[in-house]
Design a protein around this motif. Sequence first.
Motif, PDB file in Angstrom:
ATOM      1  N   GLU A 107      -6.184   4.936  -3.077  1.00  0.00           N
ATOM      2  CA  GLU A 107      -4.789   5.220  -2.750  1.00  0.00           C
ATOM      3  C   GLU A 107      -4.435   4.779  -1.330  1.00  0.00           C
ATOM      4  O   GLU A 107      -3.344   4.249  -1.095  1.00  0.00           O
ATOM      5  CB  GLU A 107      -4.495   6.705  -2.958  1.00  0.00           C
ATOM      6  N   SER A 108      -5.353   4.975  -0.396  1.00  0.00           N
ATOM      7  CA  SER A 108      -5.081   4.567   0.988  1.00  0.00           C
ATOM      8  C   SER A 108      -4.925   3.055   1.098  1.00  0.00           C
ATOM      9  O   SER A 108      -4.119   2.551   1.887  1.00  0.00           O
ATOM     10  CB  SER A 108      -6.209   5.043   1.911  1.00  0.00           C
ATOM     11  N   ALA A 109      -5.704   2.318   0.282  1.00  0.00           N
ATOM     12  CA  ALA A 109      -5.645   0.855   0.341  1.00  0.00           C
ATOM     13  C   ALA A 109      -4.363   0.306  -0.282  1.00  0.00           C
ATOM     14  O   ALA A 109      -3.867  -0.748   0.143  1.00  0.00           O
ATOM     15  CB  ALA A 109      -6.863   0.262  -0.367  1.00  0.00           C
ATOM     16  N   LEU A 110      -3.820   0.997  -1.279  1.00  0.00           N
ATOM     17  CA  LEU A 110      -2.668   0.471  -2.013  1.00  0.00           C
ATOM     18  C   LEU A 110      -1.320   0.965  -1.499  1.00  0.00           C
ATOM     19  O   LEU A 110      -0.273   0.438  -1.886  1.00  0.00           O
ATOM     20  CB  LEU A 110      -2.799   0.838  -3.501  1.00  0.00           C
ATOM     21  N   ILE A 111      -1.336   1.971  -0.631  1.00  0.00           N
ATOM     22  CA  ILE A 111      -0.080   2.582  -0.225  1.00  0.00           C
ATOM     23  C   ILE A 111       0.824   1.606   0.531  1.00  0.00           C
ATOM     24  O   ILE A 111       2.053   1.667   0.428  1.00  0.00           O
ATOM     25  CB  ILE A 111      -0.333   3.854   0.629  1.00  0.00           C
ATOM     26  N   GLY A 112       0.235   0.668   1.273  1.00  0.00           N
ATOM     27  CA  GLY A 112       1.044  -0.274   2.043  1.00  0.00           C
ATOM     28  C   GLY A 112       1.966  -1.101   1.157  1.00  0.00           C
ATOM     29  O   GLY A 112       3.154  -1.271   1.463  1.00  0.00           O
ATOM     30  N   GLY A 113       1.425  -1.589   0.042  1.00  0.00           N
ATOM     31  CA  GLY A 113       2.239  -2.365  -0.881  1.00  0.00           C
ATOM     32  C   GLY A 113       3.345  -1.544  -1.491  1.00  0.00           C
ATOM     33  O   GLY A 113       4.462  -2.038  -1.719  1.00  0.00           O
ATOM     34  N   SER A 114       3.056  -0.275  -1.763  1.00  0.00           N
ATOM     35  CA  SER A 114       4.057   0.599  -2.360  1.00  0.00           C
ATOM     36  C   SER A 114       5.176   0.908  -1.364  1.00  0.00           C
ATOM     37  O   SER A 114       6.358   0.948  -1.730  1.00  0.00           O
ATOM     38  CB  SER A 114       3.400   1.897  -2.840  1.00  0.00           C
ATOM     39  N   VAL A 115       4.808   1.121  -0.106  1.00  0.00           N
ATOM     40  CA  VAL A 115       5.807   1.394   0.933  1.00  0.00           C
ATOM     41  C   VAL A 115       6.780   0.213   1.051  1.00  0.00           C
ATOM     42  O   VAL A 115       7.998   0.390   1.170  1.00  0.00           O
ATOM     43  CB  VAL A 115       5.127   1.668   2.291  1.00  0.00           C
ATOM     44  N   ALA A 116       6.241  -0.993   0.985  1.00  0.00           N
ATOM     45  CA  ALA A 116       7.075  -2.190   1.135  1.00  0.00           C
ATOM     46  C   ALA A 116       8.082  -2.346  -0.007  1.00  0.00           C
ATOM     47  O   ALA A 116       9.143  -2.946   0.180  1.00  0.00           O
ATOM     48  CB  ALA A 116       6.178  -3.428   1.207  1.00  0.00           C
ATOM     49  N   LEU A 117       7.757  -1.793  -1.169  1.00  0.00           N
ATOM     50  CA  LEU A 117       8.618  -1.952  -2.344  1.00  0.00           C
ATOM     51  C   LEU A 117       9.454  -0.706  -2.663  1.00  0.00           C
ATOM     52  O   LEU A 117      10.205  -0.701  -3.639  1.00  0.00           O
ATOM     53  CB  LEU A 117       7.752  -2.302  -3.569  1.00  0.00           C
ATOM     54  N   MET A 118       9.307   0.329  -1.850  1.00  0.00           N
ATOM     55  CA  MET A 118       9.993   1.590  -2.129  1.00  0.00           C
ATOM     56  C   MET A 118      11.513   1.419  -2.014  1.00  0.00           C
ATOM     57  O   MET A 118      12.018   0.833  -1.068  1.00  0.00           O
ATOM     58  CB  MET A 118       9.509   2.666  -1.158  1.00  0.00           C
ATOM     59  N   THR A 119      12.217   1.947  -3.011  1.00  0.00           N
ATOM     60  CA  THR A 119      13.685   1.894  -3.017  1.00  0.00           C
ATOM     61  C   THR A 119      14.244   3.282  -2.698  1.00  0.00           C
ATOM     62  O   THR A 119      13.532   4.287  -2.813  1.00  0.00           O
ATOM     63  CB  THR A 119      14.208   1.453  -4.391  1.00  0.00           C
ATOM     64  N   PRO A 120      15.517   3.374  -2.319  1.00  0.00           N
ATOM     65  CA  PRO A 120      16.108   4.696  -2.044  1.00  0.00           C
ATOM     66  C   PRO A 120      16.021   5.652  -3.235  1.00  0.00           C
ATOM     67  O   PRO A 120      15.754   6.842  -3.052  1.00  0.00           O
ATOM     68  CB  PRO A 120      17.565   4.350  -1.700  1.00  0.00           C
ATOM     69  N   ASP A 121      16.238   5.164  -4.439  1.00  0.00           N
ATOM     70  CA  ASP A 121      16.170   6.029  -5.620  1.00  0.00           C
ATOM     71  C   ASP A 121      14.758   6.570  -5.819  1.00  0.00           C
ATOM     72  O   ASP A 121      14.575   7.757  -6.118  1.00  0.00           O
ATOM     73  CB  ASP A 121      16.610   5.267  -6.864  1.00  0.00           C
ATOM     74  N   ARG A 122      13.776   5.701  -5.670  1.00  0.00           N
ATOM     75  CA  ARG A 122      12.394   6.146  -5.834  1.00  0.00           C
ATOM     76  C   ARG A 122      11.976   7.087  -4.713  1.00  0.00           C
ATOM     77  O   ARG A 122      11.214   8.029  -4.925  1.00  0.00           O
ATOM     78  CB  ARG A 122      11.464   4.936  -5.907  1.00  0.00           C
ATOM     79  N   LEU A 123      12.483   6.835  -3.529  1.00  0.00           N
ATOM     80  CA  LEU A 123      12.197   7.722  -2.400  1.00  0.00           C
ATOM     81  C   LEU A 123      12.773   9.112  -2.656  1.00  0.00           C
ATOM     82  O   LEU A 123      12.133  10.132  -2.347  1.00  0.00           O
ATOM     83  CB  LEU A 123      12.788   7.123  -1.124  1.00  0.00           C
ATOM     84  N   ALA A 124      13.955   9.171  -3.233  1.00  0.00           N
ATOM     85  CA  ALA A 124      14.565  10.455  -3.563  1.00  0.00           C
ATOM     86  C   ALA A 124      13.730  11.193  -4.599  1.00  0.00           C
ATOM     87  O   ALA A 124      13.548  12.420  -4.517  1.00  0.00           O
ATOM     88  CB  ALA A 124      15.983  10.243  -4.082  1.00  0.00           C
ATOM     89  N   GLY A 125      13.201  10.475  -5.571  1.00  0.00           N
ATOM     90  CA  GLY A 125      12.339  11.105  -6.572  1.00  0.00           C
ATOM     91  C   GLY A 125      11.059  11.624  -5.958  1.00  0.00           C
ATOM     92  O   GLY A 125      10.546  12.679  -6.355  1.00  0.00           O
ATOM     93  N   LEU A 126      10.527  10.887  -4.977  1.00  0.00           N
ATOM     94  CA  LEU A 126       9.309  11.321  -4.288  1.00  0.00           C
ATOM     95  C   LEU A 126       9.557  12.606  -3.515  1.00  0.00           C
ATOM     96  O   LEU A 126       8.737  13.543  -3.542  1.00  0.00           O
ATOM     97  CB  LEU A 126       8.838  10.212  -3.347  1.00  0.00           C
ATOM     98  N   GLU A 127      10.705  12.691  -2.840  1.00  0.00           N
ATOM     99  CA  GLU A 127      11.022  13.914  -2.102  1.00  0.00           C
ATOM    100  C   GLU A 127      11.233  15.084  -3.058  1.00  0.00           C
ATOM    101  O   GLU A 127      10.843  16.224  -2.754  1.00  0.00           O
ATOM    102  CB  GLU A 127      12.256  13.721  -1.240  1.00  0.00           C
ATOM    103  N   ALA A 128      11.815  14.822  -4.214  1.00  0.00           N
ATOM    104  CA  ALA A 128      12.009  15.895  -5.196  1.00  0.00           C
ATOM    105  C   ALA A 128      10.673  16.474  -5.639  1.00  0.00           C
ATOM    106  O   ALA A 128      10.546  17.692  -5.829  1.00  0.00           O
ATOM    107  CB  ALA A 128      12.782  15.355  -6.397  1.00  0.00           C
TER     108      ALA A 128
END
Length: 249
Positions: free
Chosen positions: A123-144
């Motif tokens: 997970e630590s190795a892959l998080i960078g790619g996910s951060v770069a592709l994160m959208t506002p909608d997905r970020l809202a779901g993550l906070e939920a």
Amino acid sequence: MNAAALTAGRGVTPNRPGAQARLRALQDAIIELILERELEPGEALPTETELAALLGTGRNTLREALKVLQALGVIEIRHGFGMFVAAANFGALADGLAFRARSSLRHRGREALELVEVRRVLESALIGGSVALMTPDRLAGLEAAVCRMEAPAGSGEHFVDADADFHRRLFEPLDNGLLRGLLDAFQTVYRGIEHELGPGIVSPGAAALHRGIYEAVAAGDAALAAERLGSLFDGMRRRIEAAAGGPAE
């Protein structure tokens, strides 16, 4: 490959010398047949009679090989309908890893700790790619998902389902089916470990760690997100070490 030479049309007795090697060779031959015919998940395999003739083996031997492939999630046997290429399924892997992790807790917990480390590194190795592709909608779901952790954590309750949802949403931008399957498998392993360790008290700090990961992702700070994600697994490591009598040698 000449499967007839390997099986001689007879059933395989597991305790006979070389029997397991011949059974494995037959399993490999069936897999090669699936690949050569480019069969997709859900598509039918030849019948048992056809497979036995194609591979030059007996029905009993064939059935033993098919049962193993079904347990491995390669094929699906629907009685009365036939045999089909199975869809992706990590159930067998998850169950096997969960068993090994729980069993290891009686012997210094080495395998349980190794599984925690593998997940941390992945997970630590892959998080960078996910951060770069994160959208506002997905970020809202993550906070939920974080919010669903904070209420039960405040009263010392576990939040297993919300935790699983958090990690799924965290890597959703990568659109990686294999990763989704592995994350689900890890959640099964974690549930097994939690069952073995018994109900512990969950501190509000556990939810705060997830909140910190969310905030790093929201800020677009991949390095900080990786650092905080890595530290997330320290609590489980400490619980395993305590239950198993100290750090694994």
